[in-house]
Write an enzyme that holds these catalytic residues in place. Structure first.
Site, PDB file in Angstrom:
ATOM      1  N   ASP A 165       0.847  -1.202   0.000  1.00 10.71           N
ATOM      2  CA  ASP A 165       0.000   0.000   0.000  1.00 10.71           C
ATOM      3  C   ASP A 165       0.884   1.255   0.000  1.00 10.71           C
ATOM      4  O   ASP A 165       0.619   2.226  -0.701  1.00 10.71           O
ATOM      5  CB  ASP A 165      -0.917  -0.027   1.225  1.00 10.71           C
ATOM      6  CG  ASP A 165      -1.665  -1.349   1.320  1.00 10.71           C
ATOM      7  OD1 ASP A 165      -2.479  -1.614   0.427  1.00 10.71           O
ATOM      8  OD2 ASP A 165      -1.406  -2.130   2.249  1.00 10.71           O
ATOM      9  N   HIS A 193      -5.002  -3.343   5.870  1.00  8.96           N
ATOM     10  CA  HIS A 193      -4.792  -3.605   4.441  1.00  8.96           C
ATOM     11  C   HIS A 193      -6.153  -3.973   3.831  1.00  8.96           C
ATOM     12  O   HIS A 193      -6.464  -5.128   3.600  1.00  8.96           O
ATOM     13  CB  HIS A 193      -3.783  -4.741   4.252  1.00  8.96           C
ATOM     14  CG  HIS A 193      -3.676  -5.189   2.827  1.00  8.96           C
ATOM     15  ND1 HIS A 193      -3.163  -4.392   1.830  1.00  8.96           N
ATOM     16  CD2 HIS A 193      -4.045  -6.340   2.220  1.00  8.96           C
ATOM     17  CE1 HIS A 193      -3.221  -5.038   0.680  1.00  8.96           C
ATOM     18  NE2 HIS A 193      -3.762  -6.214   0.885  1.00  8.96           N
TER      19      HIS A 193
END
Ligand code: NAX
Length: 330
Positions: A165, A193
């Site tokens: 990410d 996440h």
């Protein structure tokens, strides 16, 4: 527990889900020295479920055929106890994808059992210096389950991957501003996440100048934040398969920086919280971190403003809900 290794003996690395897509890239990067350095030999153990052991053996044959100088040996296992015996670094990649008609909570429970067993096996046999990086989804809560099941090992040895990410955020900023990802500092991704994650540029700089002054606020809130959070879905749509090489690359970045440090640079890692920034104690939460002396330090003392607070809180809420489901396993 067995004793830890010196730099002269091979580092023992276990990768689960070894016949899968991510492992097909990750194993070669580890064996080439990208994690532990160009002088450090590695021994790889590939863990798979019985149905996929033969495919993992094929992967091991290809590793052998690569004649990599640092690769000391490869084992293929379907027995968790054997797979984690003496392990110094574990990449827990293997997980069960969400089946048709299955709720997120069903998936969490199915995966929870895998991580419960693996945590117990790590507890029983890992080396004293073990580091565990959970990649398989839902990664944060799987890491939470794993450390809870490995009660004799300090919980800070269990992380979840949020570096993908982080890297996606850097790449997207770089494309927008015509800069290389390395020119940005102090970018971070808070939380889980999942779609609630919060890629944050509040403290970020580009070539030393405040980044927030250089990007359009509407682009930041309306495009950047949701697009980073949903990038995995975008990859599936275009590529027809989920992210694999980029996930492996992020896992390499994470473990390398955990072991060797970041020289003061901020990166993102999901680590067990000690209540920093109002997160429930024990949740595995994405934070801005610095790698130092073989451990992560959460960047502390940051002021959280009214734009950030609800976004961080949404992640606390989501992970609290996942932890409630996970706690039923114990
Ligand atoms: P694949 O389906 O290609 O491979 C998964 C492998 O895990 C399979 O070979 C399967 O047999 C094995 N496996 C299942 N249960 C196991 C167990 N109990 N022990 C050992 N092996 C087991 O998936 P792949 O594309 O490699 O993705 C793996 C995981 O990473 C998925 O859960 C995926 O959602 C997750 N991801 C996490 C990311 C992150 O940033 N944290 C990003 C990429 C990826 O989506």
């Amino acid at each position: 527990m067995t004793a830890s290794t010196s730099s002269h003996t091979p580092v023992r690395v276990t990768v689960t889900g070894a016949a899968g897509n991510i492992a097909y890239s990750l194993l070669w990067r580890i064996a080439a020295g990208d994690v532990f350095g160009p002088e450090q030999p590695v021994h790889l153990t590939l863990l798979e479920i019985p149905d996929a052991v033969r495919a993992a053996e094929g992967t091991a044959m290809e590793l052998a055929d690569s004649a990599l100088p640092l690769l000391h040996g490869v084992d293929v296992r379907d027995d968790q106890r054997a797979a984690f015996e003496g392990v110094n670094a574990a990449f827990l990649v293997g997980a069960k994808p969400r089946g048709k008609g299955e709720s997120r909570s069903d998936m969490l429970e199915a995966n929870g059992k895998i991580f419960l067993e693996q945590g117990a096996a790590i507890n029983a046999g890992a080396a004293e210096d073990v580091r565990v990086l959970v990649v398989g989804n839902p990664a944060n809560t799987n890491a939470y389950i794993t450390y809870k099941a490995a009660g004799d090992i300090p919980r800070d040895r269990f992380n979840a991957l949020m570096r993908l990410d982080h890297n996606r955020a850097l790449s997207m900023l770089g494309q927008k501003l015509g800069a290389s990802p390395a020119e940005f500092s102090k970018v971070a991704v808070w939380g889980n996440h999942s779609d609630t994650q919060f890629p944050d540029i509040t403290y970020a700089t580009l070539r030393g100048e405040r980044l927030a002054d250089q990007v359009d606020r509407d682009w930041y809130t309306g495009e950047f934040i949701p697009r980073v959070a949903k990038r995995g879905g975008e990859i599936i749509e275009v590529r027809g398969k989920s992210s694999a090489a980029s996930a492996a690359s992020a896992a390499v970045d994470h473990m390398r920086d955990w072991v060797h440090g970041t020289d003061g640079r901020w990166v993102t890692a999901a680590v067990p919280s000690a209540s920093e920034y109002g997160v429930d104690e024990g949740l595995v939460f994405g934070y801005p971190v610095v790698g130092r002396d073989g451990a992560w330090e959460i960047v502390e003392g940051l002021e959280i403003d009214e734009f950030q607070r609800p976004r961080i809180d949404a992640n606390i809420e989501a992970l609290r809900g996942e932890a409630e489901v996970a706690n039923r396993l114990f």
